[in-house]
Design a protein around this motif. Structure first.
Motif, PDB file in Angstrom:
ATOM      1  N   UNK A  49       0.786  -1.246   0.073  1.00  0.00           N
ATOM      2  CA  UNK A  49       0.021  -0.063  -0.122  1.00  0.00           C
ATOM      3  C   UNK A  49       0.968   1.228   0.072  1.00  0.00           C
ATOM      4  N   UNK A  50       2.095   1.209   0.565  1.00  0.00           N
ATOM      5  CA  UNK A  50       2.925   2.574   0.625  1.00  0.00           C
ATOM      6  C   UNK A  50       3.469   2.565  -0.787  1.00  0.00           C
ATOM      7  N   UNK A  51       3.469   1.896  -1.616  1.00  0.00           N
ATOM      8  CA  UNK A  51       3.814   2.136  -2.888  1.00  0.00           C
ATOM      9  C   UNK A  51       2.677   3.124  -3.627  1.00  0.00           C
ATOM     10  N   UNK A  52       1.255   2.702  -3.378  1.00  0.00           N
ATOM     11  CA  UNK A  52       0.315   3.520  -3.914  1.00  0.00           C
ATOM     12  C   UNK A  52       0.436   4.961  -3.163  1.00  0.00           C
ATOM     13  N   UNK A  53       0.591   4.908  -1.803  1.00  0.00           N
ATOM     14  CA  UNK A  53       0.623   6.308  -1.053  1.00  0.00           C
ATOM     15  C   UNK A  53       2.074   7.036  -1.714  1.00  0.00           C
ATOM     16  N   UNK A  54       3.136   6.532  -2.098  1.00  0.00           N
ATOM     17  CA  UNK A  54       4.129   7.120  -2.614  1.00  0.00           C
ATOM     18  C   UNK A  54       3.792   7.927  -3.604  1.00  0.00           C
ATOM     19  N   UNK A  55       3.219   7.041  -4.675  1.00  0.00           N
ATOM     20  CA  UNK A  55       2.958   7.830  -6.034  1.00  0.00           C
ATOM     21  C   UNK A  55       1.803   8.781  -5.849  1.00  0.00           C
ATOM     22  N   UNK A  56       1.046   8.706  -4.764  1.00  0.00           N
ATOM     23  CA  UNK A  56      -0.193   9.894  -4.881  1.00  0.00           C
ATOM     24  C   UNK A  56       0.820  11.169  -4.186  1.00  0.00           C
ATOM     25  N   UNK A  57       1.582  10.779  -3.155  1.00  0.00           N
ATOM     26  CA  UNK A  57       2.275  12.001  -2.823  1.00  0.00           C
ATOM     27  C   UNK A  57       3.145  12.605  -3.881  1.00  0.00           C
ATOM     28  N   UNK A  58       3.808  12.071  -4.500  1.00  0.00           N
ATOM     29  CA  UNK A  58       4.689  12.596  -5.770  1.00  0.00           C
ATOM     30  C   UNK A  58       3.769  13.029  -6.683  1.00  0.00           C
ATOM     31  N   UNK A  59       2.639  12.696  -6.978  1.00  0.00           N
ATOM     32  CA  UNK A  59       1.692  13.359  -7.907  1.00  0.00           C
ATOM     33  C   UNK A  59       1.182  14.814  -7.161  1.00  0.00           C
ATOM     34  N   UNK A  60       1.066  14.791  -5.906  1.00  0.00           N
ATOM     35  CA  UNK A  60       0.491  16.252  -5.331  1.00  0.00           C
ATOM     36  C   UNK A  60       1.589  16.948  -5.122  1.00  0.00           C
ATOM     37  N   UNK A  61       3.146  16.397  -4.707  1.00  0.00           N
ATOM     38  CA  UNK A  61       4.124  17.132  -4.457  1.00  0.00           C
ATOM     39  C   UNK A  61       5.416  16.817  -5.119  1.00  0.00           C
ATOM     40  N   UNK A  62       5.322  16.967  -6.551  1.00  0.00           N
ATOM     41  CA  UNK A  62       6.636  16.584  -7.205  1.00  0.00           C
ATOM     42  C   UNK A  62       7.943  17.148  -7.091  1.00  0.00           C
ATOM     43  N   UNK A  63       7.627  18.627  -6.714  1.00  0.00           N
ATOM     44  CA  UNK A  63       8.999  19.213  -6.155  1.00  0.00           C
ATOM     45  C   UNK A  63       9.598  18.610  -4.834  1.00  0.00           C
ATOM     46  N   UNK A  64       9.019  17.909  -4.089  1.00  0.00           N
ATOM     47  CA  UNK A  64       9.656  17.696  -2.926  1.00  0.00           C
ATOM     48  C   UNK A  64      10.145  16.177  -2.958  1.00  0.00           C
ATOM     49  N   UNK A  65      10.083  15.371  -4.085  1.00  0.00           N
ATOM     50  CA  UNK A  65      10.514  14.212  -4.171  1.00  0.00           C
ATOM     51  C   UNK A  65      11.742  14.244  -5.085  1.00  0.00           C
ATOM     52  N   UNK A  66      12.944  13.632  -4.351  1.00  0.00           N
ATOM     53  CA  UNK A  66      14.024  13.579  -4.949  1.00  0.00           C
ATOM     54  C   UNK A  66      14.290  12.307  -5.791  1.00  0.00           C
ATOM     55  N   UNK A  67      13.472  11.250  -4.985  1.00  0.00           N
ATOM     56  CA  UNK A  67      13.481   9.875  -6.059  1.00  0.00           C
ATOM     57  C   UNK A  67      12.299   9.070  -5.295  1.00  0.00           C
ATOM     58  N   UNK A  68      11.930   8.166  -6.143  1.00  0.00           N
ATOM     59  CA  UNK A  68      10.810   7.451  -5.819  1.00  0.00           C
ATOM     60  C   UNK A  68      11.499   5.804  -5.746  1.00  0.00           C
ATOM     61  N   UNK A  69      11.304   4.923  -4.609  1.00  0.00           N
ATOM     62  CA  UNK A  69      11.841   3.890  -4.541  1.00  0.00           C
ATOM     63  C   UNK A  69      10.569   2.959  -4.241  1.00  0.00           C
TER      64      UNK A  69
END
Length: 228
Positions: free
Chosen positions: A102-122
């Motif tokens: 579930x954390x992978x879904x939440x990570x993508x949702x966060x990156x979609x809403x705040x892309x400027x705050x994400x250096x990488x997604x794992x």
């Protein structure tokens, strides 16, 4: 503890190198909470490791297993807002976002809403809450073929007349206020979920009934982003 609104407080912790690369760990479940071993995904000499319990689970308050707790303010976008509030609280400009299940879904949702705050997604053990994901997890056409014994126990917990929609059948029981109904359902749900987490057998993490109830109760339709 961090106050995030709606009467909620979330537990958070920081470990590793205070001057290291910031990373935030998003646990699965939903409602799984964080475990000490999850710090070990990261080299403590290289990373500033941020772990937190999402709303209504783990050490966050109030807990989903407590009587009368409403989950109306526990949706994907509430959780995304909590992540961003925690980032601001810690004074982190950008961080790696690391999520599993579930954390992978939440990570993508966060990156979609705040892309400027994400250096990488794992992302690991990816689960995106789509129809295909749910069919794989909760019907006889997917993981059930890999774990037939465990699937039989999961399916057999529900009366035959309700087996056409196991998620709905479990949902009714998990939200029943009577512990005699929701605790056994939470145990059966978690037994299936945890048995299908790894291809090779692995001992489940130490979870008490309170934690098992939160894992089941937080798997609710309103949690998922629109469109899956």
């Amino acid at each position: 503890m961090l106050e995030v609104g709606d009467g909620n407080e979330i537990y958070w912790e920081v470990s590793g190198n205070p001057d290291g690369k910031p990373v935030v760990f998003l646990h699965g479940g939903p409602g799984g909470g964080v475990l000490p071993a999850q710090r070990r995904f990261f080299d403590p000499e290289a990373y500033k490791i941020v772990l937190f319990d999402q709303r209504n689970c783990g050490r966050s308050r109030p807990h989903a297993a407590d009587p009368g707790v409403s989950l109306k303010a526990n949706t994907t976008w509430h959780l995304v807002a909590d992540i961003e509030l925690l980032r601001q609280r810690l004074g982190i400009e950008r961080w790696q976002v690391f999520g599993g299940s579930w954390g992978s879904t939440l990570a993508l949702a966060y990156a979609r809403r705040h892309p400027e705050r994400v250096s990488e997604l794992v992302l690991r053990g990816v689960y995106l809450a789509t129809e295909a994901d749910n069919a794989w997890a909760f019907t006889g056409t997917g993981a059930a073929r890999l774990f037939p014994r465990e699937w039989a126990a999961f399916r057999g917990f529900v009366p035959e007349a309700e087996r056409d929609d196991l998620v709905a059948a479990y949902h009714r029981r998990l939200f029943d206020p009577d512990p005699e109904a929701h605790v056994p359902a939470a145990r059966a749900w978690a037994a299936w979920e945890l048995s299908a987490n790894t291809l090779l057998p692995a001992p489940p993490p130490p979870l008490d009934d309170r934690e098992l109830v939160s894992r089941g109760a937080l798997l609710q339709p309103g949690l998922f982003p629109e469109g899956g």
